[in-house]
Design a protein around this motif. Structure first.
Motif, PDB file in Angstrom:
ATOM      1  N   CYS A 204      81.401  53.300  17.656  1.00 35.79           N
ATOM      2  CA  CYS A 204      82.265  52.761  18.996  1.00 35.79           C
ATOM      3  C   CYS A 204      82.342  52.589  20.266  1.00 35.79           C
ATOM      4  O   CYS A 204      82.799  51.964  20.591  1.00 35.79           O
ATOM      5  CB  CYS A 204      84.217  52.706  18.160  1.00 35.79           C
TER       6      CYS A 204
ATOM      7  N   ASP B 172      80.563  52.643  23.795  1.00 32.12           N
ATOM      8  CA  ASP B 172      79.910  51.975  23.645  1.00 32.12           C
ATOM      9  C   ASP B 172      79.267  51.485  24.642  1.00 32.12           C
ATOM     10  O   ASP B 172      79.583  52.522  26.019  1.00 32.12           O
ATOM     11  CB  ASP B 172      80.413  50.634  24.465  1.00 32.12           C
TER      12      ASP B 172
ATOM     13  N   VAL C  36      75.185  51.750  20.725  1.00 32.49           N
ATOM     14  CA  VAL C  36      75.880  52.092  21.132  1.00 32.49           C
ATOM     15  C   VAL C  36      76.556  54.263  19.678  1.00 32.49           C
ATOM     16  O   VAL C  36      75.350  53.335  19.026  1.00 32.49           O
ATOM     17  CB  VAL C  36      76.997  50.588  20.072  1.00 32.49           C
TER      18      VAL C  36
ATOM     19  N   SER D 253      86.338  49.349  19.882  1.00 33.39           N
ATOM     20  CA  SER D 253      84.815  50.121  20.464  1.00 33.39           C
ATOM     21  C   SER D 253      85.579  50.679  21.906  1.00 33.39           C
ATOM     22  O   SER D 253      86.486  50.156  22.017  1.00 33.39           O
ATOM     23  CB  SER D 253      83.464  49.364  20.235  1.00 33.39           C
TER      24      SER D 253
ATOM     25  N   SER E 123      83.727  45.184  17.490  1.00 34.15           N
ATOM     26  CA  SER E 123      83.166  45.576  16.799  1.00 34.15           C
ATOM     27  C   SER E 123      81.343  45.843  16.756  1.00 34.15           C
ATOM     28  O   SER E 123      81.401  44.626  17.670  1.00 34.15           O
ATOM     29  CB  SER E 123      83.357  45.710  15.679  1.00 34.15           C
TER      30      SER E 123
ATOM     31  N   ARG F 228      78.781  42.233  19.715  1.00 36.08           N
ATOM     32  CA  ARG F 228      79.707  42.122  19.412  1.00 36.08           C
ATOM     33  C   ARG F 228      79.909  41.532  18.890  1.00 36.08           C
ATOM     34  O   ARG F 228      80.290  39.923  19.307  1.00 36.08           O
ATOM     35  CB  ARG F 228      80.562  42.469  21.134  1.00 36.08           C
TER      36      ARG F 228
END
Length: 489
Positions: free
Chosen positions: A237, A239, A244, A293, A307, A327
């Motif tokens: 999560c 970013d 990620v 995230s 997510s 995303r």
């Protein structure tokens, strides 16, 4: 006694902050007072109210007992970021209606400040005592005789929020090798099996730009609590723009967490990986705006409502043109995003906020059918998929906004703001006037006249109401006192 009851024993396991805590040294309740008015003082008044909840060095070393969990919450509670927490009265009443005798119900209150692993061990022992007592009960023999197979009663766990993690630890932690066999099923209500970004936001409160006093107080408390660290996100999560990943211990320390507690939590979750609950059914909140995230820049967390998804080889799914991670907004219950709330793909979806998952009619229908072993295809989704977004903290007399998503017309939808303290008189419910906004939703502008805990309710003609608690409290008196003490200010 109706024959339409289960012969099983039910264990109700609350979520974080869902148990009343009692200081055995000072002889006073330190969390969960029946009068919701105490919350304003706890978060904005004298600093000592929450200090009693901080883990002491002895408690950090495992010498527990100073604080005792006496019962499940019987009145609403509130904390920043975690928002409101409704009492468990409806859940207990629903379970009681499904069992052969009230003695079949165990309300497992626990000290939610402690590690999930510690509470899992305590739950395993309590559940063993409970099932052995119940199997010797006269009502168990009666109920068993009215079942077609006349099987012996087993355990059914109904767990809200963190309580699902405690139940997983109890059943898979090696405390009682026969406990899983003696369990018919587990129903979880909004459990963050993979953690929640909100836990990182809590530990980060007070970092960066100024934040209200309640958020700073929660951060000061949370950094001492293993239980909060056990709710940190354990899924990819973080970013980083082009990639990620799962936040590591160094990231948790950078955002404000405790290094020892963060590492211990990471090890604990590694031990849970791949483990499953027997007969698991997950009630999962949907349609609510939920952080899924985050970015971490110079120690400051910024949450986002999307997510990421992954290919079979574990690589992140990328946009074919930009090659950046794709995303996906998946929503959730306002605290736990949908993909963290189940160990399996099969879920019972309900359009409710996290704090109301153990109270809403749709969720209670699911609980009843689970306890009675009825087939259940899932409750109706409230309001045709409505979402509710309100501030967690407002100031008396100041205007603030309620936002309703999933509808572009207010027709058939009512919105009210009501004092959550039934003992307080003179504060009338406010009917909020919804109107269309520029974001394909509905908005209302509201004020409340006094400090206290309030409940926002959105009621649609075609579904069950959505509710969310918020706290109204004066501006930061502590900030003003500190400013007055600093020369030149």
């Amino acid at each position: 006694m109706s024959p339409d009851v289960t012969q099983d024993a039910v264990v109700i396991v609350p979520g974080i902050m869902g148990s009343e805590l009692y200081d055995t040294v000072e002889k006073k309740v330190v969390w969960g007072l029946a009068n919701p008015g105490w919350l304003v003082n706890a978060w904005t008044g004298a600093h000592g109210a929450l200090r009693r909840l901080h883990l002491t060095p002895d408690e950090q070393e495992g010498r527990i007992g100073r604080v005792a969990a006496r019962r499940l919450l019987t009145a609403p509670a509130w904390a920043p970021v975690l928002k409101g927490h409704e009492p468990y009265s409806d859940l207990v009443a629903t379970a009681t209606a499904a069992v052969a005798h009230p003695d079949a119900i165990l309300e497992f209150a626990y000290d939610w400040r402690l590690p999930v692993a510690t509470n899992g061990r305590l739950l395993a022992a309590a559940a063993r005592r409970h099932i052995e007592h119940w199997r010797g009960h006269q009502a168990h023999a009666w109920a068993r005789g009215h079942r077609v197979d006349e099987r012996e009663g087993r355990l059914v766990f109904v767990a809200h929020s963190m309580g699902g993690l405690v139940t997983l630890a109890a059943l898979t932690g090696g405390h009682d090798n026969d406990l899983e066999r003696d369990t018919r099923g587990v129903m979880t209500l909004g459990t963050p099996f993979l953690g929640a970004v909100n836990a990182a936001v809590i530990l980060n409160s007070g970092q960066g730009s100024p934040v209200p006093l309640p958020h700073r107080r929660l951060r000061d408390l949370a950094v001492t609590l293993p239980g909060v660290h056990d709710l940190l996100p354990q899924f990819p999560c973080l970013d980083e723009g082009g990639d990620v990943r799962v936040p590591g211990t160094a990231d948790i320390v950078a955002l404000g967490g405790d290094p020892y507690l963060a590492e211990r939590s990471r090890t604990f979750h590694e031990g849970l990986r791949g483990k499953r609950l027997p007969g698991h059914r997950a009630v999962v909140g949907i349609n609510q705006s939920t952080l899924q995230s985050m970015t971490l820049d110079s120690g400051v967390v910024t949450g986002a409502e999307h997510s990421f998804r992954f290919n079979a080889d574990g690589t992140v799914l990328r946009d074919r043109t930009t090659r950046l991670p794709h995303r996906f907004p998946v929503g959730g219950d306002g605290t736990v995003h949908k993909e963290s709330a189940s160990l399996r793909r099969e879920i019972v979806p309900v359009s409710l906020q996290h704090g109301a998952l153990a109270q809403g009619p749709g969720a209670m229908d699911a609980v009843m059918s689970f306890l009675k072993e009825d087939e259940h295809l899932g409750p109706s989704q409230a309001g045709g998929g409505l979402g509710l977004l309100v501030p967690d903290l407002v100031t008396p007399g100041s205007r603030w906004e309620i936002r309703v998503t999933g509808a572009d017309s207010p027709k058939g939808i009512t919105c009210t703001v009501q004092d959550a303290d039934p003992t307080r008189r003179g504060i009338r419910p406010v009917r909020a006037r919804l109107y269309g906004d520029d974001h394909d939703g509905l908005t209302a502008s509201v004020t409340v006249p006094a400090s206290g805990l309030y409940r926002v309710t959105v009621d649609a003609d075609d579904g069950e109401p959505l509710t969310q608690l918020l706290l109204s409290a004066p501006g930061d008196q502590e900030d003003r006192r500190e400013a007055a003490e600093v020369p030149g200010k």
